[in-house]
Design an enzyme around this catalytic site. Structure first.
Site, PDB file in Angstrom:
ATOM      1  N   GLU A  88      43.331 -80.762  41.525  1.00 25.23           N
ATOM      2  CA  GLU A  88      44.699 -80.514  42.006  1.00 25.23           C
ATOM      3  C   GLU A  88      45.246 -79.169  41.533  1.00 25.23           C
ATOM      4  O   GLU A  88      46.424 -79.030  41.211  1.00 25.23           O
ATOM      5  CB  GLU A  88      45.644 -81.656  41.588  1.00 25.23           C
ATOM      6  CG  GLU A  88      45.242 -83.013  42.089  1.00 25.23           C
ATOM      7  CD  GLU A  88      45.023 -83.069  43.592  1.00 25.23           C
ATOM      8  OE1 GLU A  88      45.557 -82.200  44.312  1.00 25.23           O
ATOM      9  OE2 GLU A  88      44.312 -83.967  44.068  1.00 25.23           O
ATOM     10  N   GLY A  89      44.394 -78.170  41.528  1.00 24.69           N
ATOM     11  CA  GLY A  89      44.769 -76.843  41.057  1.00 24.69           C
ATOM     12  C   GLY A  89      44.462 -76.727  39.588  1.00 24.69           C
ATOM     13  O   GLY A  89      45.115 -77.363  38.757  1.00 24.69           O
TER      14      GLY A  89
END
Length: 580
Positions: free
Chosen positions: A433-434
């Site tokens: 998620e990043g």
């Protein structure tokens, strides 16, 4: 080792985060008794039904057989019980079948879900993001036929971004979307690392997929968002035939073995456009931002689970003579360094929990506050805190899982105790998620400069006010917090004045500094809120704030100075100089 839901700690964090302001406004029916009942029920469900499956999920995991994925033992039944209990629909809009409760409460519930069984929690977590994306950008057909099924949990959702050549760089996405001549599209391409991309726990899976149309411009400006379901959805809402998509395999991973991470193959799959053509990145960011905060909560959750196990082990395992009581053989908890480690673990958990739940409350206020100005202020602070909540909390999760393993000693390195699983499971959270490096870049590149630095300035002013108000046994905390906030302000001014490579080189230590200081603020406010309590739990909050102040906040001035000094060396030293 069993899991105990930290309900009292969660309730305090929600209170300090400002949840009562939501209750007195848009959620008047959500009084203290209702909040307590929801947390108690969620705690019981996670303790009794999810936690017992965690070990088996790790040891057996999901399976790929005959072109399909079979969930880890017990997971499908547990998912159906999760859905039947209404846990999938807490914050969703009642118009689509949701319960309309606060996002902050949902995050508190999901912390218990992730702590009890992180691999399981990933499935409904991704569904929550799909719900938010379709609620904001879906067509009327998608909102009427697909969204209610996602809200109820009858169907699950996924996020399909990554490709073999396109990880964090989404400009390199090559999956194709070709018009089918009937108002729809056909998808061709491969996506990797797709969490719960296939399974047998629900009737249908809704894939949100980034892809390019034939005439789209290059780079991120040419990417659109599409919905492709495992089974086609007919116009009356019934399920049709299987779509032309499948899981090609599942990955063999370091941790979260109960969560099937799939290679997804789109072989002419029928799909519908979501939102506007060539605006897919912006639409997908709705889902990604929701997931980033949830991943921050995962960091808190796995830290809580690792801490509980380490605390229990420290009371059971006897080794050496206690210096306070001279007991021999003494529980590990009787040794000062072990106790220091456990108190620091607990303090960091509560600091991270406070950051995440505060960000959740701000998410609610950004939508529901009474005035435009209040909503804008809440939105700006929520945007500032989101990369910190994700990155700092997940780093804390890995650190505390490692400390928990250390407290177990050699037994922690042995799989049978379960301590190693927490460490392995925790390690993915700073990556997906990043990555946390990307979160740091987002913080220094975009978020700190909002309103010319005014959003961070306003937060620092509030932290200064808290520091000045601390007295009595909390006075040392106030002094450390004051120095920490001053260090953060100094570093923030430097970041604003040093755009480009220098700020990027300092991004990760800057985010750590921000998390350390804001976390100390959270603990100070918690201790302040229960200062009049005479029970052991209330007294412990002051002790945790003091331990954190002496062990973490005390390092803030040096961290601020250091991040401003190292950028030139990072540019000057080439890779050849680091080789053997």
């Amino acid at each position: 080792m069993s899991f105990r839901a930290p309900i009292r700690d969660l309730a305090l964090s929600l209170r300090i985060a400002g949840h009562p302001a939501l209750v007195s406004g848009a959620f008047a029916e959500l009084d203290d008794d209702t909040l307590a009942a929801v947390l108690e029920a969620a705690g019981a469900f996670t303790e009794e039904q999810l936690a017992p499956l965690n070990r088996k999920g790790d040891q057996v995991g999901a399976r790929y057989e005959n072109g399909a994925v079979i969930a880890a033992p017990g997971f499908a039944d547990a998912y159906q019980a999760f859905v039947a209990g209404g846990w999938n629909s807490l914050s969703a809009d009642p118009e689509h079948g949701g319960q309309g409760l606060t996002k902050a409460m949902e995050l508190a519930v999901f912390e218990m879900v992730h702590a009890s069984n992180m691999a399981f929690g990933l499935c409904p977590m991704l569904t929550q993001g799909a719900i938010e994306a379709l609620d904001l950008h879906g067509t009327e057909r998608q909102k009427s036929l697909v969204l209610p099924k996602l809200v109820s949990g009858e169907w699950t959702g996924t996020m399909n971004l990554t490709e073999p050549q396109a990880g964090s760089d989404l400009a390199a996405v090559t999956t194709r979307a070709e018009p089918d001549g009937q108002g729809g599209y056909r998808l061709y391409g491969q996506k990797i690392f797709i969490t719960w991309g296939d399974h047998d726990a629900a009737d249908n899976i809704c894939h949100l997929v980034l892809a390019r149309l034939p005439d789209s411009p290059p780079g991120v400006k040419g990417i659109s968002l599409f919905l492709a379901t495992k089974r086609l959805v007919e116009d009356d809402g019934s399920l049709g035939v299987a779509n032309d998509l499948r899981a090609g395999s599942i990955e063999h991973k370091l941790g979260i073995h109960g969560s099937p991470t799939c290679v997804m193959l789109f072989e002419g799959a029928r799909a519908e456009l979501v939102g506007e053509v060539n605006n897919g990145i912006a639409h997908m960011f709705v889902m990604m931002n929701a997931a980033r905060l949830q991943v921050g909560v995962q960091g808190v959750a796995i830290a809580e689970r690792a801490f509980q196990q380490a605390l229990a082990f420290s009371q059971e395992r006897r080794q050496g003579r206690a210096v306070w009581s001279a007991e021999y053989p003494a529980p590990l908890y009787g040794h000062p360094d072990v106790r220091r480690s456990l108190l620091l673990m607990k303090a960091k958990i509560e600091a991270a929990r406070g950051i995440c739940l505060t960000t959740g409350v701000l998410t609610d206020l950004a939508r529901l506050a009474r005035t435009d100005a209040e909503r804008a202020t809440a939105k700006a602070r929520q945007e500032l805190l989101t990369p910190i909540a994700k990155a700092w909390s997940t780093d804390v999760g890995v650190e505390i899982a490692s400390m928990g393993l250390q407290i177990h000693g050699g037994m922690g390195f042995i799989e049978e105790t379960g301590a190693a699983q927490h460490y392995r499971d925790a390690r993915i959270a700073p990556i997906y998620e990043g990555t946390n490096g990307i979160q740091a870049i987002d913080l220094v590149g975009r978020k700190v400069s909002m309103e010319g630095g005014g959003v961070m300035d306003a937060l620092c002013a509030e932290m200064h006010a808290t520091a000045e108000a601390l007295d009595g046994g909390l006075a040392p905390v106030g002094a450390r917090l004051e120095a920490g906030v001053a260090a953060l302000e100094r570093a923030t001014d430097w970041v604003l004045q040093n755009k480009g490579p220098n700020a990027l080189a300092a991004a990760t230590p800057y985010l750590k500094l921000a998390g350390d200081v804001i976390g100390g603020w959270m603990l100070a406010r918690q201790a302040q809120a229960v200062a009049e309590g005479s029970d052991d739990w209330s007294k412990s909050k002051a002790a945790l704030a003091r331990v954190y102040a002496s062990q973490v906040l005390a390092q803030a001035p040096g961290l601020a100075d250091g991040l401003m000094e190292s950028a030139d060396d990072l540019e000057a030293v080439g890779a050849q100089a680091l080789g053997a």
